[in-house]
Design a protein around this motif. Sequence first.
Motif, mmCIF file in Angstrom:
data_model
loop_
_atom_site.group_PDB
_atom_site.id
_atom_site.type_symbol
_atom_site.label_atom_id
_atom_site.label_comp_id
_atom_site.label_asym_id
_atom_site.label_seq_id
_atom_site.Cartn_x
_atom_site.Cartn_y
_atom_site.Cartn_z
ATOM 1 N N ARG A 101 0.813 -1.225 0.000
ATOM 2 C CA ARG A 101 0.000 0.000 0.000
ATOM 3 C C ARG A 101 0.840 1.265 0.000
ATOM 4 O O ARG A 101 0.324 2.346 -0.272
ATOM 5 C CB ARG A 101 -0.896 0.050 1.260
ATOM 6 N N ARG A 104 0.769 3.773 -2.775
ATOM 7 C CA ARG A 104 -0.493 4.526 -2.861
ATOM 8 C C ARG A 104 -0.564 5.633 -1.827
ATOM 9 O O ARG A 104 -1.246 6.629 -2.000
ATOM 10 C CB ARG A 104 -1.698 3.590 -2.624
ATOM 11 N N ALA A 118 -7.838 -2.943 3.598
ATOM 12 C CA ALA A 118 -7.505 -3.398 2.242
ATOM 13 C C ALA A 118 -6.495 -4.536 2.302
ATOM 14 O O ALA A 118 -6.616 -5.531 1.572
ATOM 15 C CB ALA A 118 -6.947 -2.232 1.425
ATOM 16 N N CYS A 122 -6.887 -8.507 1.070
ATOM 17 C CA CYS A 122 -5.943 -9.181 0.158
ATOM 18 C C CYS A 122 -5.448 -10.492 0.767
ATOM 19 O O CYS A 122 -5.324 -11.496 0.061
ATOM 20 C CB CYS A 122 -4.774 -8.263 -0.175
ATOM 21 N N LEU A 153 -1.332 -7.811 -4.701
ATOM 22 C CA LEU A 153 -2.741 -7.433 -4.850
ATOM 23 C C LEU A 153 -3.023 -6.098 -4.167
ATOM 24 O O LEU A 153 -3.808 -5.285 -4.659
ATOM 25 C CB LEU A 153 -3.647 -8.489 -4.223
ATOM 26 N N ASP A 156 -2.829 -2.999 -6.065
ATOM 27 C CA ASP A 156 -3.934 -2.718 -6.978
ATOM 28 C C ASP A 156 -3.421 -2.185 -8.313
ATOM 29 O O ASP A 156 -3.798 -1.121 -8.778
ATOM 30 C CB ASP A 156 -4.917 -1.728 -6.334
ATOM 31 N N GLN A 158 -2.238 -2.546 -12.538
ATOM 32 C CA GLN A 158 -2.867 -2.943 -13.802
ATOM 33 C C GLN A 158 -2.058 -4.031 -14.510
ATOM 34 O O GLN A 158 -2.593 -4.837 -15.253
ATOM 35 C CB GLN A 158 -2.977 -1.724 -14.742
ATOM 36 N N GLN A 187 -10.684 -8.919 -14.223
ATOM 37 C CA GLN A 187 -10.747 -7.474 -13.929
ATOM 38 C C GLN A 187 -10.036 -6.651 -15.008
ATOM 39 O O GLN A 187 -9.848 -5.451 -14.859
ATOM 40 C CB GLN A 187 -10.099 -7.181 -12.568
ATOM 41 N N LYS A 189 -6.883 -7.012 -15.931
ATOM 42 C CA LYS A 189 -5.466 -6.789 -15.649
ATOM 43 C C LYS A 189 -4.611 -7.742 -16.470
ATOM 44 O O LYS A 189 -5.102 -8.754 -16.971
ATOM 45 C CB LYS A 189 -5.218 -6.962 -14.159
#
Length: 254
Positions: A101, A104, A118, A122, A153, A156, A158, A187, A189
Amino acid sequence: MGHSPLVVRDLSVAYQKKPVLFDVSFEVPEGKLIGIIGPNGAGKSTLIKAALGLIPRLKGEVLVYGKPYKQQLLKVGYVPQRESVDWDFPTNALDVVMMGRYGRLGWFKRPGAADRQAAMECLDKVGMSKFADRQISQLSGGQQQRVFLARALAQDAQLYFMDEPFVGVDAATEKAIISLLNDLKRQGKTVLVVHHDLSTVTDYFDQVTLLNGRLMAFGETSEIFTEENLQRTYGGRLSILKTGPDSGTILGVR
């Protein structure tokens, strides 16, 4: 028209002046699971590390959604080889996933309740939520790998790069990993996976990159994963068991 998740152009890499990859070029479409296949020493891990800027390139460029990787950090997740990690580092499973994380959060922001939540979700996705407080050194190899996947994960991303995620894991973990990869694909990805078990390639991957220093072939698994291409990629190390007049079942590599 959007950019491809990954474009590799004329990529060459050398270790201590010894060339490892020569002029590798390919372009990856969105929403696919892609296997990177080839013999030991073929440059599979090198390809990923060079794409991620972890090792220098001799020449060539790598674009992630049309820009250099350094400008797209948040769009990329990475699961390194398990052997390359110091598992004695004193931290628990949840903290490892929280590391996913940090990109982010931005600098100097402490993770809050939403980030913990979150991260727990995961861990749950990989069947590890009850081990959140367990020290990573006390986890089995398969459990460690699941924690690593949860960390990716949590990013998050792409586009995901996974370096031998199936090595040394039990059958249940292998199943959990492949179902997770299929979730990511659903999704939209894109996932590139360094993989060495030839018997599962056709089941697992939409496309394959056959590599042995050079790019031997790239494209749809059904078209590229042929005995002829594998013989070219592996040379004499490939053993084939014929199961019928026209069919070859790939046994593996000697």
